[in-house]
Design a protein around this motif. Structure first.
Motif, PDB file in Angstrom:
ATOM      1  N   PRO A  59       0.823  -1.222   0.000  1.00 36.67           N
ATOM      2  CA  PRO A  59       0.000   0.000   0.000  1.00 36.67           C
ATOM      3  C   PRO A  59       0.850   1.261   0.000  1.00 36.67           C
ATOM      4  N   GLU A  60       0.309   2.290  -0.650  1.00 37.53           N
ATOM      5  CA  GLU A  60       0.952   3.595  -0.656  1.00 37.53           C
ATOM      6  C   GLU A  60       0.770   4.239   0.713  1.00 37.53           C
ATOM      7  N   GLY A  61       1.804   4.934   1.177  1.00 37.73           N
ATOM      8  CA  GLY A  61       1.721   5.653   2.436  1.00 37.73           C
ATOM      9  C   GLY A  61       0.902   6.918   2.288  1.00 37.73           C
ATOM     10  N   VAL A  62       0.502   7.481   3.401  1.00 33.03           N
ATOM     11  CA  VAL A  62      -0.238   8.745   3.406  1.00 33.03           C
ATOM     12  C   VAL A  62       0.441   9.702   4.360  1.00 33.03           C
ATOM     13  N   GLY A  63       0.254  11.007   4.121  1.00 34.87           N
ATOM     14  CA  GLY A  63       0.826  12.027   4.986  1.00 34.87           C
ATOM     15  C   GLY A  63       1.819  12.877   4.225  1.00 34.87           C
ATOM     16  N   ALA A  64       2.701  13.535   4.963  1.00 30.04           N
ATOM     17  CA  ALA A  64       3.763  14.330   4.364  1.00 30.04           C
ATOM     18  C   ALA A  64       4.779  13.386   3.731  1.00 30.04           C
ATOM     19  N   ALA A  65       5.618  13.913   2.844  1.00 24.30           N
ATOM     20  CA  ALA A  65       6.549  13.086   2.084  1.00 24.30           C
ATOM     21  C   ALA A  65       7.399  12.178   2.971  1.00 24.30           C
ATOM     22  N   ALA A  66       7.983  12.725   4.028  1.00 17.72           N
ATOM     23  CA  ALA A  66       8.835  11.917   4.908  1.00 17.72           C
ATOM     24  C   ALA A  66       8.028  10.807   5.587  1.00 17.72           C
ATOM     25  N   GLU A  67       6.814  11.120   5.970  1.00 23.32           N
ATOM     26  CA  GLU A  67       5.958  10.114   6.619  1.00 23.32           C
ATOM     27  C   GLU A  67       5.558   9.026   5.628  1.00 23.32           C
ATOM     28  N   ILE A  68       5.274   9.425   4.402  1.00 24.80           N
ATOM     29  CA  ILE A  68       4.942   8.441   3.358  1.00 24.80           C
ATOM     30  C   ILE A  68       6.111   7.486   3.162  1.00 24.80           C
ATOM     31  N   ARG A  69       7.324   8.019   2.990  1.00 22.78           N
ATOM     32  CA  ARG A  69       8.503   7.171   2.796  1.00 22.78           C
ATOM     33  C   ARG A  69       8.712   6.247   3.990  1.00 22.78           C
ATOM     34  N   ARG A  70       8.535   6.775   5.212  1.00 23.30           N
ATOM     35  CA  ARG A  70       8.713   5.965   6.422  1.00 23.30           C
ATOM     36  C   ARG A  70       7.721   4.809   6.464  1.00 23.30           C
ATOM     37  N   ARG A  71       6.457   5.097   6.189  1.00 23.66           N
ATOM     38  CA  ARG A  71       5.427   4.051   6.228  1.00 23.66           C
ATOM     39  C   ARG A  71       5.656   3.006   5.134  1.00 23.66           C
ATOM     40  N   GLU A  72       6.010   3.481   3.950  1.00 24.22           N
ATOM     41  CA  GLU A  72       6.273   2.536   2.865  1.00 24.22           C
ATOM     42  C   GLU A  72       7.506   1.702   3.174  1.00 24.22           C
ATOM     43  N   ALA A  73       8.514   2.315   3.802  1.00 24.60           N
ATOM     44  CA  ALA A  73       9.725   1.571   4.184  1.00 24.60           C
ATOM     45  C   ALA A  73       9.391   0.454   5.161  1.00 24.60           C
ATOM     46  N   GLU A  74       8.535   0.728   6.122  1.00 28.17           N
ATOM     47  CA  GLU A  74       8.135  -0.309   7.082  1.00 28.17           C
ATOM     48  C   GLU A  74       7.527  -1.498   6.348  1.00 28.17           C
ATOM     49  N   ALA A  75       6.641  -1.210   5.392  1.00 32.43           N
ATOM     50  CA  ALA A  75       5.993  -2.285   4.640  1.00 32.43           C
ATOM     51  C   ALA A  75       6.999  -3.042   3.773  1.00 32.43           C
ATOM     52  N   ILE A  76       7.894  -2.320   3.123  1.00 32.09           N
ATOM     53  CA  ILE A  76       8.893  -2.960   2.259  1.00 32.09           C
ATOM     54  C   ILE A  76       9.807  -3.853   3.075  1.00 32.09           C
ATOM     55  N   LEU A  77      10.351  -3.316   4.160  1.00 34.15           N
ATOM     56  CA  LEU A  77      11.295  -4.084   4.973  1.00 34.15           C
ATOM     57  C   LEU A  77      10.626  -5.304   5.597  1.00 34.15           C
ATOM     58  N   ALA A  78       9.366  -5.183   5.970  1.00 34.42           N
ATOM     59  CA  ALA A  78       8.639  -6.323   6.525  1.00 34.42           C
ATOM     60  C   ALA A  78       8.371  -7.387   5.460  1.00 34.42           C
TER      61      ALA A  78
END
Length: 151
Positions: free
Chosen positions: A34-53
């Protein structure tokens, strides 16, 4: 394996990926995140969590990133041979519209760029599958790649 942020939809981009992926041996297993939501840094952080998991344990991660190396087809064939020889499962990672978080780039063994142009993320899937198919053809001396052609 291909980990990609965003959902694919019907259309020419999906058809391009399906066409070239079906020719790969073995084909890439696509896992959409899933695509992250929020400000750019928050989007990257959320997407990173999903990718790394989603990265398999011990996988050799290859991040598609504008700042990565830009091999030609023969160099990609050599890279893919090294990846295969490692014995590790290879996981290609395509981030979302905000790019990949430094945590993902740090986890990646290789950062690979498809050139200095910016491509739509859904199109990158097809470009990657074609490039990997071409690399397989080079490694098996299949005539699909015409290396004799001037650049």
């Amino acid at each position: 394996m291909l980990l990609a942020v965003g959902r694919g939809r019907q259309g020419p981009e999906a058809a391009l990926f399906a066409h070239h992926n079906a020719r790969l041996r073995p084909p890439l297993t696509l896992r959409e995140l899933p695509e992250g939501v929020g400000a750019a840094a928050e989007i990257r952080r959320r997407e990173a969590e999903a990718i790394l998991a989603a990265l398999p344990e011990g996988a050799l991660a290859v991040a598609l990133d504008l700042g990565g190396t830009m091999p030609d087809s023969e160099e990609l064939a050599a890279l893919s041979a090294r990846w295969e020889a490692s014995g590790k499962p290879v996981a290609f990672v395509i981030g979302g519209a905000e790019g990949l978080d430094p945590a993902v780039l740090g986890r990646a063994e290789t950062r690979l760029s498809l050139g200095r142009l910016t491509w739509p993320h859904l199109l990158v899937r097809g470009l990657l599958a074609e490039a990997l198919f071409r690399a397989q053809c080079i490694r098996t001396n299949h005539p699909y790649h015409r290396g004799w052609r001037p650049g």
